[in-house]
Design a protein around this motif. Structure first.
Motif, PDB file in Angstrom:
ATOM      1  N   GLU A  35       0.844  -1.188   0.000  1.00 34.90           N
ATOM      2  CA  GLU A  35       0.000   0.000   0.000  1.00 34.90           C
ATOM      3  C   GLU A  35       0.878   1.235   0.000  1.00 34.90           C
ATOM      4  N   LYS A  36       0.628   2.128  -0.937  1.00 35.51           N
ATOM      5  CA  LYS A  36       1.436   3.330  -1.098  1.00 35.51           C
ATOM      6  C   LYS A  36       1.249   4.327   0.057  1.00 35.51           C
ATOM      7  N   GLN A  37       0.062   4.390   0.603  1.00 29.50           N
ATOM      8  CA  GLN A  37      -0.241   5.350   1.667  1.00 29.50           C
ATOM      9  C   GLN A  37       0.271   4.851   3.025  1.00 29.50           C
ATOM     10  N   ASP A  38       0.092   5.675   4.043  1.00 25.96           N
ATOM     11  CA  ASP A  38       0.571   5.316   5.380  1.00 25.96           C
ATOM     12  C   ASP A  38      -0.325   4.313   6.098  1.00 25.96           C
ATOM     13  N   ARG A  39      -1.482   4.024   5.537  1.00 25.02           N
ATOM     14  CA  ARG A  39      -2.362   2.972   6.045  1.00 25.02           C
ATOM     15  C   ARG A  39      -3.264   2.529   4.901  1.00 25.02           C
ATOM     16  N   PRO A  40      -3.830   1.337   5.006  1.00 24.13           N
ATOM     17  CA  PRO A  40      -4.742   0.908   3.936  1.00 24.13           C
ATOM     18  C   PRO A  40      -5.866   1.929   3.768  1.00 24.13           C
ATOM     19  N   ARG A  41      -6.127   2.274   2.541  1.00 21.62           N
ATOM     20  CA  ARG A  41      -7.154   3.273   2.239  1.00 21.62           C
ATOM     21  C   ARG A  41      -8.316   2.577   1.546  1.00 21.62           C
ATOM     22  N   MET A  42      -9.454   2.664   2.138  1.00 20.56           N
ATOM     23  CA  MET A  42     -10.612   2.002   1.566  1.00 20.56           C
ATOM     24  C   MET A  42     -11.694   3.025   1.264  1.00 20.56           C
ATOM     25  N   LYS A  43     -12.016   3.138  -0.029  1.00 24.03           N
ATOM     26  CA  LYS A  43     -13.066   4.071  -0.436  1.00 24.03           C
ATOM     27  C   LYS A  43     -14.394   3.718   0.219  1.00 24.03           C
ATOM     28  N   LEU A  44     -14.534   2.464   0.645  1.00 22.33           N
ATOM     29  CA  LEU A  44     -15.800   2.077   1.254  1.00 22.33           C
ATOM     30  C   LEU A  44     -16.078   2.842   2.533  1.00 22.33           C
ATOM     31  N   LYS A  45     -15.032   3.449   3.135  1.00 26.58           N
ATOM     32  CA  LYS A  45     -15.260   4.273   4.328  1.00 26.58           C
ATOM     33  C   LYS A  45     -16.205   5.430   3.997  1.00 26.58           C
ATOM     34  N   ALA A  46     -16.171   5.882   2.750  1.00 26.24           N
ATOM     35  CA  ALA A  46     -17.021   6.995   2.353  1.00 26.24           C
ATOM     36  C   ALA A  46     -18.334   6.525   1.728  1.00 26.24           C
ATOM     37  N   SER A  47     -18.416   5.257   1.357  1.00 24.61           N
ATOM     38  CA  SER A  47     -19.618   4.781   0.664  1.00 24.61           C
ATOM     39  C   SER A  47     -20.813   4.745   1.596  1.00 24.61           C
ATOM     40  N   GLY A  48     -21.964   5.054   1.051  1.00 25.49           N
ATOM     41  CA  GLY A  48     -23.181   5.062   1.853  1.00 25.49           C
ATOM     42  C   GLY A  48     -23.116   6.086   2.979  1.00 25.49           C
ATOM     43  N   THR A 128       2.912  -0.717   4.381  1.00 21.50           N
ATOM     44  CA  THR A 128       2.453   0.634   4.056  1.00 21.50           C
ATOM     45  C   THR A 128       3.639   1.496   3.650  1.00 21.50           C
ATOM     46  N   ASN A 129       3.337   2.638   3.084  1.00 23.38           N
ATOM     47  CA  ASN A 129       4.370   3.520   2.530  1.00 23.38           C
ATOM     48  C   ASN A 129       5.254   2.742   1.555  1.00 23.38           C
ATOM     49  N   ALA A 130       4.631   1.827   0.832  1.00 26.02           N
ATOM     50  CA  ALA A 130       5.357   0.932  -0.081  1.00 26.02           C
ATOM     51  C   ALA A 130       5.033   1.295  -1.523  1.00 26.02           C
ATOM     52  N   THR A 131       5.895   2.061  -2.131  1.00 28.16           N
ATOM     53  CA  THR A 131       5.711   2.453  -3.522  1.00 28.16           C
ATOM     54  C   THR A 131       6.258   1.362  -4.427  1.00 28.16           C
ATOM     55  N   VAL A 132       5.434   0.898  -5.340  1.00 26.10           N
ATOM     56  CA  VAL A 132       5.848  -0.114  -6.317  1.00 26.10           C
ATOM     57  C   VAL A 132       6.120   0.613  -7.630  1.00 26.10           C
ATOM     58  N   GLU A 133       7.338   0.469  -8.129  1.00 25.12           N
ATOM     59  CA  GLU A 133       7.756   1.202  -9.327  1.00 25.12           C
ATOM     60  C   GLU A 133       7.394   0.489 -10.626  1.00 25.12           C
ATOM     61  N   ASN A 134       7.335  -0.853 -10.584  1.00 30.64           N
ATOM     62  CA  ASN A 134       7.001  -1.610 -11.792  1.00 30.64           C
ATOM     63  C   ASN A 134       6.410  -2.961 -11.384  1.00 30.64           C
ATOM     64  N   LEU A 135       5.976  -3.715 -12.362  1.00 29.71           N
ATOM     65  CA  LEU A 135       5.324  -5.003 -12.091  1.00 29.71           C
ATOM     66  C   LEU A 135       6.310  -6.161 -12.036  1.00 29.71           C
ATOM     67  N   TYR A 136       7.582  -5.881 -11.945  1.00 33.81           N
ATOM     68  CA  TYR A 136       8.605  -6.928 -11.889  1.00 33.81           C
ATOM     69  C   TYR A 136       9.139  -7.051 -10.462  1.00 33.81           C
ATOM     70  N   ILE A 137       8.260  -7.543  -9.584  1.00 32.92           N
ATOM     71  CA  ILE A 137       8.634  -7.718  -8.187  1.00 32.92           C
ATOM     72  C   ILE A 137       9.182  -9.129  -8.039  1.00 32.92           C
ATOM     73  N   GLU A 138      10.385  -9.233  -7.520  1.00 29.99           N
ATOM     74  CA  GLU A 138      11.024 -10.543  -7.391  1.00 29.99           C
ATOM     75  C   GLU A 138      10.417 -11.360  -6.260  1.00 29.99           C
ATOM     76  N   ASN A 139      10.581 -12.659  -6.361  1.00 34.06           N
ATOM     77  CA  ASN A 139      10.192 -13.619  -5.334  1.00 34.06           C
ATOM     78  C   ASN A 139       8.684 -13.795  -5.178  1.00 34.06           C
ATOM     79  N   PHE A 140       7.913 -13.419  -6.175  1.00 34.32           N
ATOM     80  CA  PHE A 140       6.472 -13.647  -6.128  1.00 34.32           C
ATOM     81  C   PHE A 140       6.069 -14.479  -7.343  1.00 34.32           C
ATOM     82  N   ASP A 141       5.192 -15.440  -7.095  1.00 35.81           N
ATOM     83  CA  ASP A 141       4.679 -16.266  -8.186  1.00 35.81           C
ATOM     84  C   ASP A 141       3.602 -15.535  -8.970  1.00 35.81           C
ATOM     85  N   PHE A 142       2.828 -14.711  -8.257  1.00 36.69           N
ATOM     86  CA  PHE A 142       1.749 -13.952  -8.888  1.00 36.69           C
ATOM     87  C   PHE A 142       1.739 -12.542  -8.335  1.00 36.69           C
ATOM     88  N   ILE A 143       1.365 -11.590  -9.201  1.00 33.49           N
ATOM     89  CA  ILE A 143       1.205 -10.206  -8.794  1.00 33.49           C
ATOM     90  C   ILE A 143      -0.203  -9.788  -9.178  1.00 33.49           C
TER      91      ILE A 143
END
Length: 175
Positions: A35-48, A128-143
């Motif tokens: 998650e790029k932000q400092d905590r998980p951000r869920m739009k559902l907090k604003a829904s309804g 959190t505060n985890a910026t992903v620069e590209n889709l080539y993340i090592e050590n993962f079978d699936f992204i």
């Protein structure tokens, strides 16, 4: 069962929901949410208006602005019954008000806490505060890319930026 390493890019409701569902299906898997932000951000907090409108009792393809067979299959295979069962398994009672499905507390905070506590209890790591620069993340079978859209004021274009070399179908508003 083989140990599968899965990276989920995006700590919103869909990324977290996917991680929980995946962990339940593949308990030996290791799942990390970035998650790029400092905590998980869920739009559902604003829904309804903060009540967390999770879905509607009647789901119809006409609300999705598409004739896509993939969407038709998804709606057929995974509907309101499955959503209710998912939250029932998490011990989160739901209610229906005017055809909309909410948590019984009618508070989005309840849903957010339930999802995050479930991740913790299942051993799903959220970075959190985890910026992903590209889709080539090592050590993962699936992204899994679950960054959401750039719709509305809370949206970002990060997911689209990561897919700049991948063909993306034209975007349009949908449910």
């Amino acid at each position: 069962m083989r140990n599968i390493n899965i990276a989920v890019i995006g700590g919103g409701a869909s990324g977290i929901y996917f991680a929980i569902a995946c962990k339940n299906l593949l308990p030996a898997s290791k799942i990390k949410i970035f998650e790029k932000q400092d905590r998980p951000r869920m739009k559902l907090k604003a829904s309804g208006n903060g009540r967390a409108n999770l879905s509607y009792e009647k789901i119809d393809l006409k609300f999705y602005n598409t004739e896509s067979e993939i969407i038709k299959k998804a709606i057929t295979a995974y509907g309101v019954k499955e959503l209710k069962n998912f939250y029932k398994d998490l011990n989160l009672p739901l209610i229906s008000v005017d055809g909309r499905i909410y948590p019984q507390t009618e508070s989005s905070d309840t849903v957010v806490r339930t999802l995050l506590n479930t991740c913790q209890s299942l051993g799903i790591e959220i970075l959190t505060n985890a910026t992903v620069e590209n889709l080539y993340i090592e050590n993962f079978d699936f992204i899994v890319l679950a960054t959401g859209s750039n719709a509305g004021t809370m949206g970002l274009s990060d997911g689209y930026d990561l897919c700049k070399n991948i063909k993306i179908n034209p975007l349009f508003p949908s449910l």
